[in-house]
Design an enzyme around this catalytic site. Structure first.
Site, PDB file in Angstrom:
ATOM      1  N   LYS A   1       0.855  -1.184   0.000  1.00  0.00           N
ATOM      2  CA  LYS A   1       0.000   0.000   0.000  1.00  0.00           C
ATOM      3  C   LYS A   1       0.889   1.231   0.000  1.00  0.00           C
ATOM      4  CE  LYS A   1      -2.940   2.869   2.785  1.00  0.00           C
ATOM      5  NZ  LYS A   1      -3.353   3.194   4.154  1.00  0.00           N
TER       6      LYS A   1
ATOM      7  N   ALA B   1      -9.285   5.770   5.048  1.00  0.00           N
ATOM      8  CA  ALA B   1      -9.121   6.933   5.938  1.00  0.00           C
ATOM      9  C   ALA B   1     -10.417   7.710   6.122  1.00  0.00           C
ATOM     10  CB  ALA B   1      -8.031   7.884   5.443  1.00  0.00           C
ATOM     11  N   GLY B   2     -10.714   8.014   7.383  1.00  0.00           N
ATOM     12  CA  GLY B   2     -11.823   8.901   7.714  1.00  0.00           C
ATOM     13  C   GLY B   2     -13.069   8.244   8.262  1.00  0.00           C
TER      14      GLY B   2
ATOM     15  N   ASN C   1      -8.391   1.754  10.549  1.00  0.00           N
ATOM     16  CA  ASN C   1      -7.607   1.422  11.721  1.00  0.00           C
ATOM     17  C   ASN C   1      -8.131   2.168  12.944  1.00  0.00           C
ATOM     18  OD1 ASN C   1      -4.009   1.162  12.405  1.00  0.00           O
ATOM     19  ND2 ASN C   1      -5.725   0.971  13.771  1.00  0.00           N
TER      20      ASN C   1
END
Length: 263
Positions: free
Chosen positions: A105, A192-193, A214
């Site tokens: 990634k 993300a977010g 995460n």
């Protein structure tokens, strides 16, 4: 880790039953990390090579002792890299430590405050890594043009942010995400977010192929329970997308129509 599930997520020719990808950071201890990952049902686990020991530091605990490559597909990431050279070097280190593992990634960050990706450097790093036979899953903004450019370079999955890393704000621009999905021929994975289960479900209802998270799990009051919630949200959102939602209407529509009744 190939499965026969007709609705599996396919990345670089490998099929996965779970569409939830999770990270390993921010947990209170290795046991919580292990339990949350198990509860999530995730098969792809991302690891920050610059922040995690997977064998490069012989005297420190090795994450691979709790997240075995025999049980999961590892996704080394370049978190903490702010330029092309460090990102490429980190990927090469991961390949060396993981015996030729080539699925990575890529993220090349622009600044420490927002953690937004530096797109020109991301494009250049992606080119170099694809040329070096890496299978690149790439973190990017929610810009549909850039997402398409990264696909054209040869990235095996494009991973637009829903909101800034660790913000928990949910999908700020669903229209851009939808546009990216409509124009893509590789998996689109929101990265993300995400903050809670409904955010994950919305991403899947938009048509995303998966979600990587995460902080939303690790910083929940009960991370293992949140991991379980996220697993269900991903599955429900995917089923809703495949089912096709009813149209939105400006006015009421009776649930039990009277058409054709004899009384």
């Amino acid at each position: 880790m190939s499965h026969s599930n007709k609705d599996s997520l396919t990345i670089a020719g490998v099929n996965f039953d779970s569409r939830l990808l999770v990270g390993t950071g921010k947990y209170k201890d290795p046991e919580e990390t292990k339990n949350a990952i198990e509860a999530s049902g995730a098969e792809i686990i991302t690891i920050a090579i610059r922040r995690t020991n997977i064998g490069q530091n012989k005297d420190e605990p090795n994450l691979l002792d709790i997240i075995s490559p025999n049980d999961y597909t590892l996704l080394p990431n370049t978190a903490g890299c702010y330029d092309v050279d460090s990102a490429v070097r980190t990927c090469k280190l991961a390949r060396e430590l993981l015996d030729g593992h080539d699925l990575i990634k890529l993220e090349v960050l622009g600044d420490e405050k927002t953690l937004f990706p530096d797109i020109p450097q991301t494009l250049e790093a992606a080119k170099q890594l694809v040329d070096d036979n890496f299978k690149v899953m790439v973190y990017t903004t929610d810009d549909p043009i850039m997402a398409k450019r990264l696909e054209e370079i040869g990235c095996v999955a494009v991973m637009p942010l829903a909101a800034p890393i660790g913000s928990g704000l949910g999908i700020r621009n669903p229209y851009n995400i939808r546009t990216i999905i409509e124009n893509a021929s590789v998996p689109i994975i929101v990265d993300a977010g995400v903050g809670t289960a409904s955010d994950a479900a919305i991403a899947m209802e938009l048509g995303c192929d998966g979600v990587l998270m995460n902080t939303a799990i690790a910083e929940a009051k009960k991370p293992v329970l949140m991991a379980s919630a996220m697993k269900k949200a991903i599955e429900a959102g995917r089923e809703a997308y495949l089912a096709g939602r009813m149209p939105r209407r400006a006015y009421a529509s009776a649930s039990s129509p009277l058409d054709g009744r004899f009384f």
